[in-house]
Design an enzyme around this catalytic site. Sequence first.
Site, PDB file in Angstrom:
ATOM      1  N   TRP A  71       0.836  -1.217   0.000  1.00  0.00           N
ATOM      2  CA  TRP A  71       0.000   0.000   0.000  1.00  0.00           C
ATOM      3  C   TRP A  71       0.861   1.253   0.000  1.00  0.00           C
ATOM      4  O   TRP A  71       0.561   2.227  -0.676  1.00  0.00           O
ATOM      5  CB  TRP A  71      -0.997  -0.029   1.158  1.00  0.00           C
ATOM      6  CG  TRP A  71      -1.864  -1.242   1.053  1.00  0.00           C
ATOM      7  CD1 TRP A  71      -1.899  -2.300   1.912  1.00  0.00           C
ATOM      8  CD2 TRP A  71      -2.788  -1.560  -0.014  1.00  0.00           C
ATOM      9  NE1 TRP A  71      -2.771  -3.248   1.448  1.00  0.00           N
ATOM     10  CE2 TRP A  71      -3.334  -2.830   0.281  1.00  0.00           C
ATOM     11  CE3 TRP A  71      -3.194  -0.913  -1.177  1.00  0.00           C
ATOM     12  CZ2 TRP A  71      -4.267  -3.451  -0.554  1.00  0.00           C
ATOM     13  CZ3 TRP A  71      -4.123  -1.528  -2.006  1.00  0.00           C
ATOM     14  CH2 TRP A  71      -4.654  -2.777  -1.701  1.00  0.00           C
ATOM     15  N   ASP A 124      -1.805   6.723   6.576  1.00  0.00           N
ATOM     16  CA  ASP A 124      -2.817   5.806   6.055  1.00  0.00           C
ATOM     17  C   ASP A 124      -3.178   4.856   7.193  1.00  0.00           C
ATOM     18  O   ASP A 124      -2.388   3.998   7.580  1.00  0.00           O
ATOM     19  CB  ASP A 124      -2.229   5.025   4.862  1.00  0.00           C
ATOM     20  CG  ASP A 124      -3.189   3.961   4.330  1.00  0.00           C
ATOM     21  OD1 ASP A 124      -4.280   3.770   4.905  1.00  0.00           O
ATOM     22  OD2 ASP A 124      -2.837   3.314   3.318  1.00  0.00           O
ATOM     23  N   LYS A 173     -12.841  -1.836   7.002  1.00  0.00           N
ATOM     24  CA  LYS A 173     -12.276  -2.754   7.996  1.00  0.00           C
ATOM     25  C   LYS A 173     -12.830  -2.422   9.380  1.00  0.00           C
ATOM     26  O   LYS A 173     -13.699  -3.128   9.878  1.00  0.00           O
ATOM     27  CB  LYS A 173     -10.758  -2.705   7.968  1.00  0.00           C
ATOM     28  CG  LYS A 173     -10.221  -3.100   6.578  1.00  0.00           C
ATOM     29  CD  LYS A 173      -8.769  -2.762   6.412  1.00  0.00           C
ATOM     30  CE  LYS A 173      -8.329  -2.663   4.974  1.00  0.00           C
ATOM     31  NZ  LYS A 173      -8.481  -3.878   4.203  1.00  0.00           N
TER      32      LYS A 173
HETATM   33  N1  PMP Z   1      -4.102   1.119   2.579  1.00  0.00           N
HETATM   34  C1  PMP Z   1      -4.170   0.011   3.350  1.00  0.00           C
HETATM   35  C2  PMP Z   1      -3.329  -0.058   4.589  1.00  0.00           C
HETATM   36  C3  PMP Z   1      -5.032  -1.025   2.977  1.00  0.00           C
HETATM   37  O1  PMP Z   1      -5.091  -2.131   3.743  1.00  0.00           O
HETATM   38  C4  PMP Z   1      -5.814  -0.914   1.816  1.00  0.00           C
HETATM   39  C5  PMP Z   1      -6.782  -1.973   1.378  1.00  0.00           C
HETATM   40  N2  PMP Z   1      -6.730  -3.170   1.954  1.00  0.00           N
HETATM   41  C6  PMP Z   1      -5.680   0.248   1.036  1.00  0.00           C
HETATM   42  C7  PMP Z   1      -4.830   1.245   1.470  1.00  0.00           C
HETATM   43  C8  PMP Z   1      -6.462   0.422  -0.218  1.00  0.00           C
HETATM   44  O2  PMP Z   1      -7.773   0.689   0.119  1.00  0.00           O
HETATM   45  P1  PMP Z   1      -8.946   0.788  -0.945  1.00  0.00           P
HETATM   46  O3  PMP Z   1      -9.223  -0.592  -1.410  1.00  0.00           O
HETATM   47  O4  PMP Z   1     -10.065   1.371  -0.114  1.00  0.00           O
HETATM   48  O5  PMP Z   1      -8.519   1.688  -2.040  1.00  0.00           O
END
Ligand code: PMP
Length: 357
Positions: A101, A169, A193
């Site tokens: 991420w 994030d 989550k």
């Molecule tokens: N950052 C983290 C830490 C994540 O776990 C995730 C998705 N699992 C994301 C960003 C991406 O999120 P999204 O699918 O809402 O774009």
Amino acid sequence: MKIHNFSAGPSILPREVMEEAAQGILDFNNSGLGIIEMSHRTKPFEDVRDEAVALVRELMQINDDYGVVFLTGGASTQFFQIPMNLLDTEDTACYVETGVWAKKAIKEAKLFGQIEVLASSKEANFNYIPTDFQVPEHAKYVHITSNNTIYGTQYNAWPHANGKTVVVDMSSDIFSREVDYNQFGLIYAGAQKNMGVAGTTLVVVRKDLLGKVKRPLPSMVDYSVQIENGSMYNTPPVFPIYLSMLVLRWIKKIGGIAEIEKRNDAKAKVLYDEIDRNPLFRGTAEVEDRSKMNICFVANDATHETEFMEICKQNGIYGLKGHRSVGGFRASTYNALPIESVQFLVKLMQQFETSKK
Ligand code: PMP
């Protein structure tokens, strides 16, 4: 059969919240209308939005210096929306690369400014949080991922940011533990989550950081526009916002973040203790950086993995498979997961050990 939901996201929600939401879809507050079939520009929905925002402020203990908005496009949209709003093309932002991420956030940010990767744990398949770095004077902001959903690592101490703005994030550990949210300039998290359902992203941003970049911003991605319009520049994701409000209410009702943290600590301890004790398994993350949200482990004998996974499936354990880049197992122990589910998993691990003796 009872299902124990260890999914990494979308993930388990409090049962009572889902029941209330189901009712809200059919008939919201005895209005004769479902929440998803009424105009967002009416008092009932504005009240929902206002309560969600007020609960975020209360649980985070932040004041009016921050704007609180519920946006669309997932956390992935924030990967580019943040640099668009905070970084001019010639400016530098610093990122800590702690997993997929963070890597994606870096890739997108490079489209809008100069990006320095301060540190990375890539060489160890991201199994720890790197701390050996100094934030340079010229950094406009420092970006970190507080919990690394795939690798099961989490900041248990915040990095020294040299007084620079920290952007975080928190998609997979928002509202899971007591945090001084006022240390951050911008906090973002996809809802799916710990906060609600997929479809909205919470963004909390210190207003004094906004309105500084030279580039013209399309209205939808301009945080100032979203704040001025109370997350309703366009039709907002009404159901995800409603559900977030219900989850935030639930957090408050059960005792707030302090109680949530106590529960999360207890769950993580039960499972990590077993991983460390049981000779058939081992954890994948460095001990001091272990996550209390995504607990990653593997079988010492790789042939045991399919076998144990099958046993888990037969016993109603859902979502335990580790991400393909780590393998093994990942137990996501988000806020709504009861400790009984963790105890049940531990019991299966112990029975598996006995069966191999
Ligand atoms: N950052 C983290 C830490 C994540 O776990 C995730 C998705 N699992 C994301 C960003 C991406 O999120 P999204 O699918 O809402 O774009």
